[in-house]
Write an enzyme that holds these catalytic residues in place. Structure first.
Site, PDB file in Angstrom:
ATOM      1  N   SER A 129      40.418  78.275  -4.082  1.00  0.00           N
ATOM      2  CA  SER A 129      40.130  79.683  -4.344  1.00  0.00           C
ATOM      3  C   SER A 129      40.943  80.126  -5.559  1.00  0.00           C
ATOM      4  CB  SER A 129      40.439  80.509  -3.090  1.00  0.00           C
ATOM      5  OG  SER A 129      40.111  81.864  -3.291  1.00  0.00           O
ATOM      6  N   TYR A 148      33.230  86.956  -9.657  1.00  0.00           N
ATOM      7  CA  TYR A 148      34.128  85.846  -9.342  1.00  0.00           C
ATOM      8  C   TYR A 148      35.083  86.212  -8.217  1.00  0.00           C
ATOM      9  CZ  TYR A 148      37.727  82.265 -10.046  1.00  0.00           C
ATOM     10  OH  TYR A 148      38.630  81.237  -9.866  1.00  0.00           O
ATOM     11  N   LYS A 171      35.644  84.972  -4.288  1.00  0.00           N
ATOM     12  CA  LYS A 171      36.903  84.392  -3.818  1.00  0.00           C
ATOM     13  C   LYS A 171      37.462  85.167  -2.631  1.00  0.00           C
ATOM     14  CE  LYS A 171      37.109  81.001  -6.785  1.00  0.00           C
ATOM     15  NZ  LYS A 171      36.838  79.623  -6.329  1.00  0.00           N
TER      16      LYS A 171
END
Length: 293
Positions: free
Chosen positions: A139, A153, A157
């Site tokens: 991650s 993004y 995560k």
């Protein structure tokens, strides 16, 4: 600490370059068996030539659930089992959310989150039947913090972090350990990819996303973490049976996450009375809404 000494069988996604390649090289050099995957397995030809039957190179687009199942089957066919899954494949692009094309936003979510889901789903029946295994989700500290310009993004995560916490509880009774590894900056190609297609910013986003781009320009080449050291640590973690669901990597990750947690704690305390005021049992006048600095 695990007392097992036999070599483990690894499945590593996104092995063509960067951290994924470092993990594959480290595991192979330690005598482990590796199924290294990439969209184009020809990028892994040098490793296959060097390590021969110790390694298999497999084509894998992690957004394809069928291909994920085939990659797991490759490990079983070649080595008879699967011990360690490393969900490493991923990418990010920097842009204000308003200026991020819907297709690009979805592609980032599909790779960074659903890619993890697809490969984990394919591997779990094998690990459950074995009664042992490790899953490492690569991650980011951005899975617990936020930065303007990384909406897709970091949303992915954050989702990986929640997914990891849940399944780590589900899998613990049969000795499968799941950890989200959350590095800060590493000297990989991530920053180059992230800045590859930045649109001309609307002026209103210069103070937020523009500021991130300035920081990134200073950051590239000066990242805190060494991918080789991260890979060596992951090799050690794969032989340890008492792992947390989240593990920060790098001094910068510790710094940024610590600052974020402090800010959250301050907000929670400042808004505590407001939070409690929605209970059926709450009485008295409605609390004043705090003024944020």
């Amino acid at each position: 600490m695990s007392t097992e000494t036999r070599p483990k069988v690894w499945l590593i996604t996104g092995s063509a370059r960067g951290l994924g390649r470092a993990i594959a090289q480290t595991a192979l050099a330690a005598g482990e068996y590796v199924v290294a995957t990439a969209r184009d397995p020809r990028t892994l030809a040098d490793l296959a030539d060097r390590y021969g039957t110790q390694m298999r190179a497999a084509a894998l687009d992690v957004t394809d659930a069928l291909a994920a199942a085939q990659a797991v089957q490759t490990a079983l066919d070649a080595f008879g089992r699967l011990d360690v899954l490393v969900n490493n494949a991923g990418f990010g692009h920097i842009a204000p959310f308003e200026q991020t094309p819907a297709a690009d936003f979805r592609a980032q979510i599909d790779t960074n989150f659903y890619g993890v889901v697809n490969v984990t789903r394919a591997a779990l029946p094998v690990l459950r039947r074995q009664g042992a295994g490790h899953i490492f989700q690569i991650s980011s500290v951005g899975g617990r913090t936020s930065a303007a310009g990384l909406s897709a993004y970091q949303a992915a995560k954050w989702a990986v972090g929640g997914f990891t916490e849940v399944i780590s509880q589900e899998l613990a009774p049969f000795n499968v350990h799941v950890t989200a590894l959350e590095p800060g900056g590493m000297k990989t190609e991530w920053s180059h990819e992230a800045g590859r297609a930045i649109p001309p910013l609307f002026a209103e986003y210069e103070p937020s996303v523009g500021r991130l781009l300035e920081l990134l320009r200073d950051h590239v080449g000066n990242e805190a973490s060494d991918p080789a050291k991260v890979a060596q640590l992951i090799l050690r973690l794969a032989y340890h049976d008492h792992l947390p669901p989240h593990l920060l990597l790098g001094s910068d990750a510790l710094h940024y996450c610590g600052a974020a947690e402090t800010t959250r704690a301050e907000y929670a305390m400042r808004w505590r009375e407001v939070s409690a005021s929605t209970d059926f049992a709450a009485s008295g006048p409605e609390p004043a809404l705090p003024v944020l600095a």
